[in-house]
Write a protein that holds these residues in place. Structure first.
Motif, short mmCIF file in Angstrom:
data_model
loop_
_atom_site.label_atom_id
_atom_site.label_comp_id
_atom_site.label_asym_id
_atom_site.label_seq_id
_atom_site.Cartn_x
_atom_site.Cartn_y
_atom_site.Cartn_z
N THR A 123 7.58 73.94 43.76
CA THR A 123 7.86 72.67 44.42
C THR A 123 8.20 71.62 43.36
OG1 THR A 123 5.56 71.90 44.29
CG2 THR A 123 6.18 73.22 46.22
N ALA A 124 8.85 70.55 43.79
CA ALA A 124 9.16 69.47 42.87
C ALA A 124 7.88 68.90 42.27
CB ALA A 124 9.94 68.38 43.61
N GLU A 125 6.84 68.77 43.09
CA GLU A 125 5.57 68.22 42.61
C GLU A 125 4.99 69.07 41.49
OE1 GLU A 125 6.38 66.65 46.61
OE2 GLU A 125 6.42 68.65 45.72
N GLU A 126 5.11 70.37 41.60
CA GLU A 126 4.60 71.26 40.55
C GLU A 126 5.34 71.05 39.24
OE1 GLU A 126 3.10 75.06 43.27
OE2 GLU A 126 5.18 74.94 42.59
N ALA B 270 5.62 59.92 40.12
CA ALA B 270 5.11 60.78 39.04
C ALA B 270 5.29 60.12 37.68
CB ALA B 270 5.81 62.14 39.07
N GLY B 271 5.80 58.88 37.65
CA GLY B 271 5.91 58.14 36.41
C GLY B 271 7.25 58.21 35.72
N PHE B 272 8.29 58.65 36.43
CA PHE B 272 9.61 58.79 35.82
C PHE B 272 10.46 57.55 36.04
CE2 PHE B 272 8.23 63.12 36.04
CZ PHE B 272 8.87 63.77 34.99
N ASN B 273 11.22 57.18 35.02
CA ASN B 273 12.27 56.18 35.17
C ASN B 273 13.51 56.89 35.69
OD1 ASN B 273 11.16 53.67 34.09
ND2 ASN B 273 11.01 54.79 32.17
N LEU B 274 14.02 56.44 36.82
CA LEU B 274 15.20 57.05 37.43
C LEU B 274 16.45 56.38 36.88
CD1 LEU B 274 13.93 57.22 41.12
CD2 LEU B 274 14.45 59.18 39.68
N LEU B 275 17.19 57.12 36.06
CA LEU B 275 18.41 56.60 35.46
C LEU B 275 19.62 57.26 36.11
CD1 LEU B 275 17.45 56.59 31.66
CD2 LEU B 275 17.01 54.83 33.40
#
Length: 275
Positions: free
Chosen positions: A113-116, A194-199
């Protein structure tokens, strides 16, 4: 030299044992069949070996005579049947001339999964509507080479395990874990949480240069890529934290998405030297 144990010579293109290899050039047929039946096709010695090393189970192998000795160690190691055929018969079955003389039908693994994937990743690729198999393969190859940790695909992206994608990537699709995002672009919130900066990578004038944004200094980066020509959709762009671009010269407005991905991956890599 003794014939390898388990080698089966077939001279009938209609033999049902060759079903996994029929109509490999029929994209629509293979796109429906392969995921539904849990298989994919690996082409060429290196790709077959990489699929095996990555832990994919082999269903069978299809070889022309001159490749039997080359693949002898693989034949001896796996319990799957190995079918030896003449080159013209392989062409009748697959629909094209099998230049590399070796094909293997491999069993797919359940996707994470994406979460994993987001739990441990720091540098990820998010693709929207990239439905060209050559571009998918090229992007995976660059992602593996330049240290990206994972790939997330919108629901309408092409299959990374389609034969063309696997071939272009030289088996790199086995090296970078990937997952499908069920809801688009809503699932991007999961990435952000999840703490990501979306660029969002875009040639738009209002986008900032990658050097200016300095993504290699960020803790967690999700680089968003759109389809060839169309780029990211308005909804995807609006969901991003920031728009970024690759500076261009000589009046060139953009790069092929595969080339652009490679440049951008280098820019987000944490280990690259400061310029």
């Amino acid at each position: 030299m003794a014939e390898p144990q388990g080698l089966i010579t077939i001279d009938d293109p209609a033999d049902p044992r060759l079903r996994d290899y029929t109509g490999l050039t029929d994209v629509e047929l293979r796109r429906k069949r392969e995921p539904a039946e849990g298989l994919f096709i690996a082409e060429g010695e290196k790709v077959i070996r990489r699929a095996k090393q990555a832990g994919y189970e082999m269903r069978s192998m299809l070889l022309s005579a001159k490749w039997v000795d080359v693949m002898r160690d693989v034949i001896d190691e796996v319990p799957a049947p190995v079918y030896a055929v003449a080159p013209d018969l392989a062409e009748q079955v697959t629909g094209y001339h099998v230049h590399r003389g070796a094909l293997a039908s491999m069993q797919r693994k359940p996707l994470p999964t994406a979460e994993e994937l987001l739990t441990t990743a720091r540098r990820i690729v998010v693709m929207e509507s990239v439905n060209d198999h050559t571009n998918i393969g090229a992007i995976f190859r660059s992602a593996a080479a330049l240290g990206m940790d994972a790939v997330l695909l919108s629901p309408d992206c092409a299959d990374p395990l389609y034969r063309r994608s696997v071939k272009v990537s030289m088996g790199a699709v086995f090296s970078v874990p990937y997952a499908r995002l069920d809801a688009w672009p809503k699932s991007l919130e999961t990435v952000r949480e999840a703490g990501f900066n979306l660029l969002a990578l875009t040639p738009a004038d209002q986008a900032k240069s990658l050097d200016e944004v300095a993504p290699h200094r960020m803790d967690r980066v999700a680089l968003m890529l759109g389809a060839e020509g169309e780029g990211l959709s308005t909804k995807a762009l609006m969901a991003a934290d920031e728009w970024v671009r690759i500076p261009m010269a000589h009046g060139v407005d953009s790069l092929n998405v595969g080339a652009a991905a490679a440049v951008a991956f280098y820019a987000v890599a944490t280990g690259r030297p400061e310029l």
